[in-house]
Design a protein around this motif. Sequence first.
Motif, PDB file in Angstrom:
ATOM      1  N   LEU A  30       0.848  -1.184   0.000  1.00  0.00           N
ATOM      2  CA  LEU A  30       0.000   0.000   0.000  1.00  0.00           C
ATOM      3  C   LEU A  30       0.885   1.237   0.000  1.00  0.00           C
ATOM      4  O   LEU A  30       1.748   1.387   0.867  1.00  0.00           O
ATOM      5  CB  LEU A  30      -0.915   0.004   1.230  1.00  0.00           C
ATOM      6  CG  LEU A  30      -1.780   1.268   1.401  1.00  0.00           C
ATOM      7  CD1 LEU A  30      -2.762   1.423   0.248  1.00  0.00           C
ATOM      8  CD2 LEU A  30      -2.519   1.231   2.735  1.00  0.00           C
ATOM      9  N   HIS A  31       0.656   2.122  -0.959  1.00  0.00           N
ATOM     10  CA  HIS A  31       1.452   3.353  -1.052  1.00  0.00           C
ATOM     11  C   HIS A  31       0.878   4.379  -0.079  1.00  0.00           C
ATOM     12  O   HIS A  31      -0.122   5.034  -0.359  1.00  0.00           O
ATOM     13  CB  HIS A  31       1.396   3.890  -2.483  1.00  0.00           C
ATOM     14  CG  HIS A  31       2.469   4.881  -2.810  1.00  0.00           C
ATOM     15  ND1 HIS A  31       3.277   5.470  -1.851  1.00  0.00           N
ATOM     16  CD2 HIS A  31       2.888   5.398  -4.010  1.00  0.00           C
ATOM     17  CE1 HIS A  31       4.123   6.302  -2.443  1.00  0.00           C
ATOM     18  NE2 HIS A  31       3.901   6.263  -3.751  1.00  0.00           N
ATOM     19  N   GLY A  32       1.535   4.525   1.056  1.00  0.00           N
ATOM     20  CA  GLY A  32       1.120   5.497   2.057  1.00  0.00           C
ATOM     21  C   GLY A  32       2.076   6.658   2.156  1.00  0.00           C
ATOM     22  O   GLY A  32       2.181   7.299   3.209  1.00  0.00           O
ATOM     23  N   ALA A  33       2.784   6.932   1.057  1.00  0.00           N
ATOM     24  CA  ALA A  33       3.851   7.930   1.066  1.00  0.00           C
ATOM     25  C   ALA A  33       3.648   8.954  -0.047  1.00  0.00           C
ATOM     26  O   ALA A  33       2.686   8.913  -0.808  1.00  0.00           O
ATOM     27  CB  ALA A  33       5.207   7.232   0.890  1.00  0.00           C
ATOM     28  N   ASN A  34       4.570   9.915  -0.103  1.00  0.00           N
ATOM     29  CA  ASN A  34       4.729  10.817  -1.256  1.00  0.00           C
ATOM     30  C   ASN A  34       3.509  11.663  -1.606  1.00  0.00           C
ATOM     31  O   ASN A  34       3.340  12.087  -2.747  1.00  0.00           O
ATOM     32  CB  ASN A  34       5.181  10.034  -2.492  1.00  0.00           C
ATOM     33  CG  ASN A  34       6.509   9.343  -2.273  1.00  0.00           C
ATOM     34  OD1 ASN A  34       6.559   8.143  -2.083  1.00  0.00           O
ATOM     35  ND2 ASN A  34       7.602  10.097  -2.260  1.00  0.00           N
ATOM     36  N   GLY A  35       2.652  11.927  -0.646  1.00  0.00           N
ATOM     37  CA  GLY A  35       1.578  12.883  -0.867  1.00  0.00           C
ATOM     38  C   GLY A  35       0.370  12.378  -1.610  1.00  0.00           C
ATOM     39  O   GLY A  35      -0.443  13.187  -2.075  1.00  0.00           O
ATOM     40  N   TYR A  36       0.215  11.059  -1.729  1.00  0.00           N
ATOM     41  CA  TYR A  36      -0.967  10.520  -2.398  1.00  0.00           C
ATOM     42  C   TYR A  36      -2.081  10.285  -1.373  1.00  0.00           C
ATOM     43  O   TYR A  36      -2.002  10.747  -0.238  1.00  0.00           O
ATOM     44  CB  TYR A  36      -0.589   9.277  -3.199  1.00  0.00           C
ATOM     45  CG  TYR A  36       0.418   9.621  -4.277  1.00  0.00           C
ATOM     46  CD1 TYR A  36       0.079  10.493  -5.305  1.00  0.00           C
ATOM     47  CD2 TYR A  36       1.722   9.137  -4.223  1.00  0.00           C
ATOM     48  CE1 TYR A  36       1.011  10.866  -6.272  1.00  0.00           C
ATOM     49  CE2 TYR A  36       2.660   9.501  -5.181  1.00  0.00           C
ATOM     50  CZ  TYR A  36       2.293  10.370  -6.202  1.00  0.00           C
ATOM     51  OH  TYR A  36       3.219  10.745  -7.144  1.00  0.00           O
TER      52      TYR A  36
END
Length: 371
Positions: free
Chosen positions: A174-180
């Motif tokens: 799960l992409h929980g980074a980079n401002g998404y």
Amino acid sequence: MSTKAFDPTKLAALPLANHLVLAPMTRSRALGSIPNEMMAEYYRQRSTAGLLLTEGTAPSADGLGYARIPGLYNAAQVAGWKLTTDAVHQQGSKIFVQLMHTGRIFHPLNLPAGAEGVAPSALAAQGQMWTDQQQMQDHPTPRALTTAEVKSVVQQHAQSAKLALEAGFDGVELHGANGYLVEQFLNPASNQRTDEYGGSVQNRARFVLETIGAIAAAIGAERTGIRLSPWSTFNDQPNYAEIEETYAYLADELQKLNLAYLHLVNLSYLGEGPAQTAKNIRAKFTNPIIVNGGLDTVEAIESMLDSGLADLVSVGRPFVSNPDLVARLQHNVPLAPSDPATYYAPGPGGFADGYTSYPTAKEASTLSVTV
């Protein structure tokens, strides 16, 4: 200094050939948001890494904020991704898909018919993004999700995770980074909600914990990871007073889920605060941690592994132009430079330029001899 970077290891029960990971990198080659044979070849070429993480992949049409990024929410996308997972597995490597909902980082021209830009709150992000139709455009204002819709987005991620297994992936990040979208819920600058998903640190963390929990319940915690980037200001996410409290809370709660790993963006170069946050997360999250960022030499990789802050190291940009990066690092072969102009766009020869066109060191040597 040890040399364990190239030694076999395990991630949960998953055997890995080495401690090196291909970092997730958007490359914008998924025409129509459907993975294709060219993408399968790209990942096949880089399958000497113990673990590969795909580019950010939308769990729903609303999450397709960028031009030409892939999705994983319909049968055509499952079939397309199967080309990649088969290619990677034939090389003996493992691969997780990274689920990324872009949230307010979008433009309508990049979305399919019927999709819309949605976010925690109706607040536009500063900055611009590329559209194939009108080139660079400002980020528009998204529509704020209702409470019921937030819960639907959680389930969209869980359904996409199930499709990931159908497509042959070994797991999901799960992409929980980079401002998404996930980080947009965490940050009070982008989350001004007054329901159960806004306000306190615990409320703002509710979306990520419900989402990662739903994914783990759908496919197994041993197949589930998450990427976080505390202190990053990418995509108009300013720092805020409760950063340390937020990530301490997340580390505690994520450990309870017994995830396969936590993928942490290395921002220690920003100063003592980010460096201390990483140490605090390590103290609370005792399952494997993958660290990413600025680790493109054997010395840097081994130092990170020896520090105890990382169990694996992910590498991004050097893999773009060095498909055989693992062998180059292991045998001290100079790295080839990449062409930033083709990171997200085709070169003169088409989309393969700057994508699958980079030769291995052995191929480059043969080419130089035959010229």
